[in-house]
Scaffold this active site. Sequence first.
Site, PDB file in Angstrom:
ATOM      1  N   ARG A   1     -16.924 -27.410   0.576  1.00  0.00           N
ATOM      2  CA  ARG A   1     -16.994 -28.015  -0.750  1.00  0.00           C
ATOM      3  C   ARG A   1     -16.363 -27.131  -1.828  1.00  0.00           C
ATOM      4  O   ARG A   1     -15.784 -27.637  -2.800  1.00  0.00           O
ATOM      5  CB  ARG A   1     -18.462 -28.273  -1.093  1.00  0.00           C
ATOM      6  CG  ARG A   1     -18.645 -29.198  -2.264  1.00  0.00           C
ATOM      7  CD  ARG A   1     -20.060 -29.293  -2.814  1.00  0.00           C
ATOM      8  NE  ARG A   1     -21.113 -28.877  -1.930  1.00  0.00           N
ATOM      9  CZ  ARG A   1     -22.340 -28.520  -2.367  1.00  0.00           C
ATOM     10  NH1 ARG A   1     -22.597 -28.523  -3.656  1.00  0.00           N
ATOM     11  NH2 ARG A   1     -23.266 -28.153  -1.521  1.00  0.00           N
TER      12      ARG A   1
ATOM     13  N   HIS B   1      10.816  18.000  -0.331  1.00  0.00           N
ATOM     14  CA  HIS B   1       9.931  16.867  -0.597  1.00  0.00           C
ATOM     15  C   HIS B   1       9.844  15.905   0.590  1.00  0.00           C
ATOM     16  O   HIS B   1       9.043  14.963   0.564  1.00  0.00           O
ATOM     17  CB  HIS B   1      10.404  16.118  -1.845  1.00  0.00           C
ATOM     18  CG  HIS B   1      10.091  16.832  -3.129  1.00  0.00           C
ATOM     19  ND1 HIS B   1      10.257  18.182  -3.291  1.00  0.00           N
ATOM     20  CD2 HIS B   1       9.620  16.378  -4.338  1.00  0.00           C
ATOM     21  CE1 HIS B   1       9.907  18.533  -4.519  1.00  0.00           C
ATOM     22  NE2 HIS B   1       9.511  17.462  -5.174  1.00  0.00           N
TER      23      HIS B   1
ATOM     24  N   TYR C   1      15.633  18.790 -18.251  1.00  0.00           N
ATOM     25  CA  TYR C   1      14.738  18.761 -17.082  1.00  0.00           C
ATOM     26  C   TYR C   1      15.368  18.015 -15.907  1.00  0.00           C
ATOM     27  O   TYR C   1      15.897  16.913 -16.058  1.00  0.00           O
ATOM     28  CB  TYR C   1      13.406  18.083 -17.442  1.00  0.00           C
ATOM     29  CG  TYR C   1      12.538  17.835 -16.220  1.00  0.00           C
ATOM     30  CD1 TYR C   1      11.874  18.892 -15.611  1.00  0.00           C
ATOM     31  CD2 TYR C   1      12.427  16.566 -15.654  1.00  0.00           C
ATOM     32  CE1 TYR C   1      11.105  18.689 -14.477  1.00  0.00           C
ATOM     33  CE2 TYR C   1      11.665  16.347 -14.516  1.00  0.00           C
ATOM     34  CZ  TYR C   1      11.010  17.420 -13.935  1.00  0.00           C
ATOM     35  OH  TYR C   1      10.259  17.219 -12.806  1.00  0.00           O
TER      36      TYR C   1
ATOM     37  N   PHE D   1       7.542   6.611 -13.796  1.00  0.00           N
ATOM     38  CA  PHE D   1       7.358   6.805 -12.356  1.00  0.00           C
ATOM     39  C   PHE D   1       5.912   6.592 -11.916  1.00  0.00           C
ATOM     40  O   PHE D   1       5.626   6.532 -10.726  1.00  0.00           O
ATOM     41  CB  PHE D   1       7.771   8.229 -11.971  1.00  0.00           C
ATOM     42  CG  PHE D   1       7.119   9.287 -12.831  1.00  0.00           C
ATOM     43  CD1 PHE D   1       5.773   9.595 -12.701  1.00  0.00           C
ATOM     44  CD2 PHE D   1       7.860   9.957 -13.790  1.00  0.00           C
ATOM     45  CE1 PHE D   1       5.176  10.549 -13.509  1.00  0.00           C
ATOM     46  CE2 PHE D   1       7.273  10.916 -14.604  1.00  0.00           C
ATOM     47  CZ  PHE D   1       5.923  11.218 -14.465  1.00  0.00           C
TER      48      PHE D   1
ATOM     49  N   GLU E   1       0.964  17.264 -12.517  1.00  0.00           N
ATOM     50  CA  GLU E   1       0.810  15.844 -12.178  1.00  0.00           C
ATOM     51  C   GLU E   1      -0.676  15.609 -11.952  1.00  0.00           C
ATOM     52  O   GLU E   1      -1.159  15.484 -10.827  1.00  0.00           O
ATOM     53  CB  GLU E   1       1.660  15.513 -10.946  1.00  0.00           C
ATOM     54  CG  GLU E   1       3.143  15.746 -11.209  1.00  0.00           C
ATOM     55  CD  GLU E   1       3.995  15.795  -9.944  1.00  0.00           C
ATOM     56  OE1 GLU E   1       3.449  15.561  -8.846  1.00  0.00           O
ATOM     57  OE2 GLU E   1       5.202  16.074 -10.058  1.00  0.00           O
TER      58      GLU E   1
ATOM     59  N   ASN F   1      12.717   9.681  -7.316  1.00  0.00           N
ATOM     60  CA  ASN F   1      11.693   9.534  -8.348  1.00  0.00           C
ATOM     61  C   ASN F   1      11.514   8.066  -8.711  1.00  0.00           C
ATOM     62  O   ASN F   1      12.367   7.476  -9.366  1.00  0.00           O
ATOM     63  CB  ASN F   1      12.101  10.335  -9.592  1.00  0.00           C
ATOM     64  CG  ASN F   1      10.900  10.783 -10.401  1.00  0.00           C
ATOM     65  OD1 ASN F   1       9.784  10.341 -10.156  1.00  0.00           O
ATOM     66  ND2 ASN F   1      11.132  11.667 -11.349  1.00  0.00           N
TER      67      ASN F   1
ATOM     68  N   TYR G   1     -20.858 -24.935   1.312  1.00  0.00           N
ATOM     69  CA  TYR G   1     -19.959 -24.330   0.335  1.00  0.00           C
ATOM     70  C   TYR G   1     -18.599 -23.998   0.928  1.00  0.00           C
ATOM     71  O   TYR G   1     -17.579 -24.033   0.230  1.00  0.00           O
ATOM     72  CB  TYR G   1     -20.570 -23.037  -0.224  1.00  0.00           C
ATOM     73  CG  TYR G   1     -21.777 -23.220  -1.103  1.00  0.00           C
ATOM     74  CD1 TYR G   1     -22.285 -24.483  -1.401  1.00  0.00           C
ATOM     75  CD2 TYR G   1     -22.420 -22.113  -1.652  1.00  0.00           C
ATOM     76  CE1 TYR G   1     -23.398 -24.641  -2.204  1.00  0.00           C
ATOM     77  CE2 TYR G   1     -23.538 -22.259  -2.461  1.00  0.00           C
ATOM     78  CZ  TYR G   1     -24.029 -23.529  -2.725  1.00  0.00           C
ATOM     79  OH  TYR G   1     -25.124 -23.673  -3.523  1.00  0.00           O
TER      80      TYR G   1
END
Length: 654
Positions: free
Chosen positions: A398, A194, A164, A444, A529, A307, A395
């Site tokens: 404190r 991409h 792959y 990834f 994905e 990646n 508060y």
Amino acid sequence: MPRFTVHIRDEWLAVPCKDATNTIQWLGQEALKRYIKNKPDNGGIKDVKDAQFVVRRCQGLGLLDTDDTIEDVLEDNDFVELAVQGDTMSTDFIPCQPGVSHLTAAYKESAEFLSLDGNSLTSTDLVNLGRGLYKIKLTLEAEKKVVQSRELLDTIVKENKVVYGITTGFGKFARTVIPVSKLKELQENLVRSHSAGVGNPLSPERTRMLLALRINVLAKGYSGISPETLHQMIQAFNASCLSFVPEKGTVGASGDLAPLSHLALGLMGEGKMWSPKSGWADAKYVLEAHGLKPISLKPKEGLALINGTQMITSLGAEAVERAEAIARQADIIAALTLEVLKGTTKAFDSDIHKLRPHPGQIEVALRFRSLLDSDHHPSEIAESHRFCDRVQDAYTMRCCPQVHGITNDTINFVKNIINTEINSATDNPMVFSERGETISGGNFHGEYPAKALDFLAIAVHELASISERRIERLCNPSLSELPAFLVNEGGLNSGFMIAHCTAASLVSENKVLCHPSSVDSLSTSAATEDHVSMGGWAARKALRVVEHVEQVLAIELLAACQGIEFLRPLRTTTPLEKVYELVRSVVKPWMKDRFMSPDIEAAHRLLLDQKVWNVAKPYIDKYKTEVIPESRPVSPTAFSLDPPASPRKRCRHE
């Protein structure tokens, strides 16, 4: 012979110059001659000699006088922008916004190197690399691992094995086998397709961080990158040749594909690139101007470059470093506010915090004591209200150890996650040279840094939330016993009225930004994905939240110092007086209304540079070495256990 790269409209032109005593007017005309050569209509320019134009140096955008000689105002290989009269600024020209980058005209190449091995880089190191404080080199061990990993990949390709991302397509196309003759094209197509991000580019500092982190991950030796390609990346980093990387487009699994593709695209000599020398220009020209060649991708290298979770993690590293810096300075600012509002240190007694021993809570209480403890630092302001009739503080004063404390503990948790991620192999498939095989996995996936940065945003926001309430107490005369909005002649002057509104608006904005992005997931890549982290947005909004927190605390710092003016001639403790003096070195007291934004920006810069922390830290460190043993109670700042000598009421804060 000197040569210059001139940008005209949509083109970059290399213009050689035999005589550096020629003028900028000559350079502009020579560039125009080259520009119109291949234009059917001469680009609309009738006569170069009559053309009117302005010339700017890309670095710093300085306007050049056309009568100046080239040798007086330019350096060899400089980049310039030429705008013909009547033209708008070229859409290809991307000016560096003022204030965005420190890597501009004042940038000097570092002579120091940081050795990367893929295992020992820290978030602090990464931020310093982004700032240009170091160049990069690899350790010998990293070099060896990279070579071994690449040798295995070359064997896989030589033996025509189906693996792959090496000899197949990607995602939905994982079962499509690619011929050996097209493996280079496969990797190039991957990067180009991409590179689909949108939005503003990352600043040069953040792009340096992104590139440095990708180099560090590749140096682990599990991605199959070739030594030649990795060294080209290092050379580009050391020259600050930085790709145009849009900030939007990653879903955080399979890694930060879009931004890392843009990073790789520039290294291939395509798209846009920035350097301190050139400003923005075509990547091939920027690389050429620095004596560098575009990367030529080998099998699997495109995948190795894009990646991983480096976008999320590099931005996360900056976010957590800035969060850590502002969190410790928040304690100092709150202590100063407590002094101005005449509060007590009783709530910071070490015995109280032993009973709820969270590390952050204990540390914050100790910092308050180190700045306010009367045994170490007498305070005239504290002494002035030794016997008041209030029962206890609000508060917002404190409970600082409890509120600031969990922020500190969360920051430490997130920093551990980020530092682990910085030194993690997040590629796919992984190349195990020692086992002689590649294995597909899911490293990834950005869920770790995404979740951590969502936690960070929620935790650090609380520093601004509680700070804004303290600003309200400082500005409200019914709560502070000070003039309304910390200014004389109220009505004529508005003082800190709208500065408080600004703080309130930032806190409200943060409430929306604190919604966790990592609770969302959208299936992508044809359902291969099918679960993603949305970590890119987690990182970007965490940074925005941190910046808002810094700005709110800058406003509180200014307000607290202004409150001191109304308590003079009384003085606070020595460390807090030092903080006051630091602020007054950049911002004068507010005697009457004036333009306030520059004051807020100046105080914000003090916090960004950690100058408030640096002023107070020696006193905190000294207190830690001299502190009374924890078995004994620490003396409170403003309140005595002895009965009063006068008939006034004894302070019920006790």
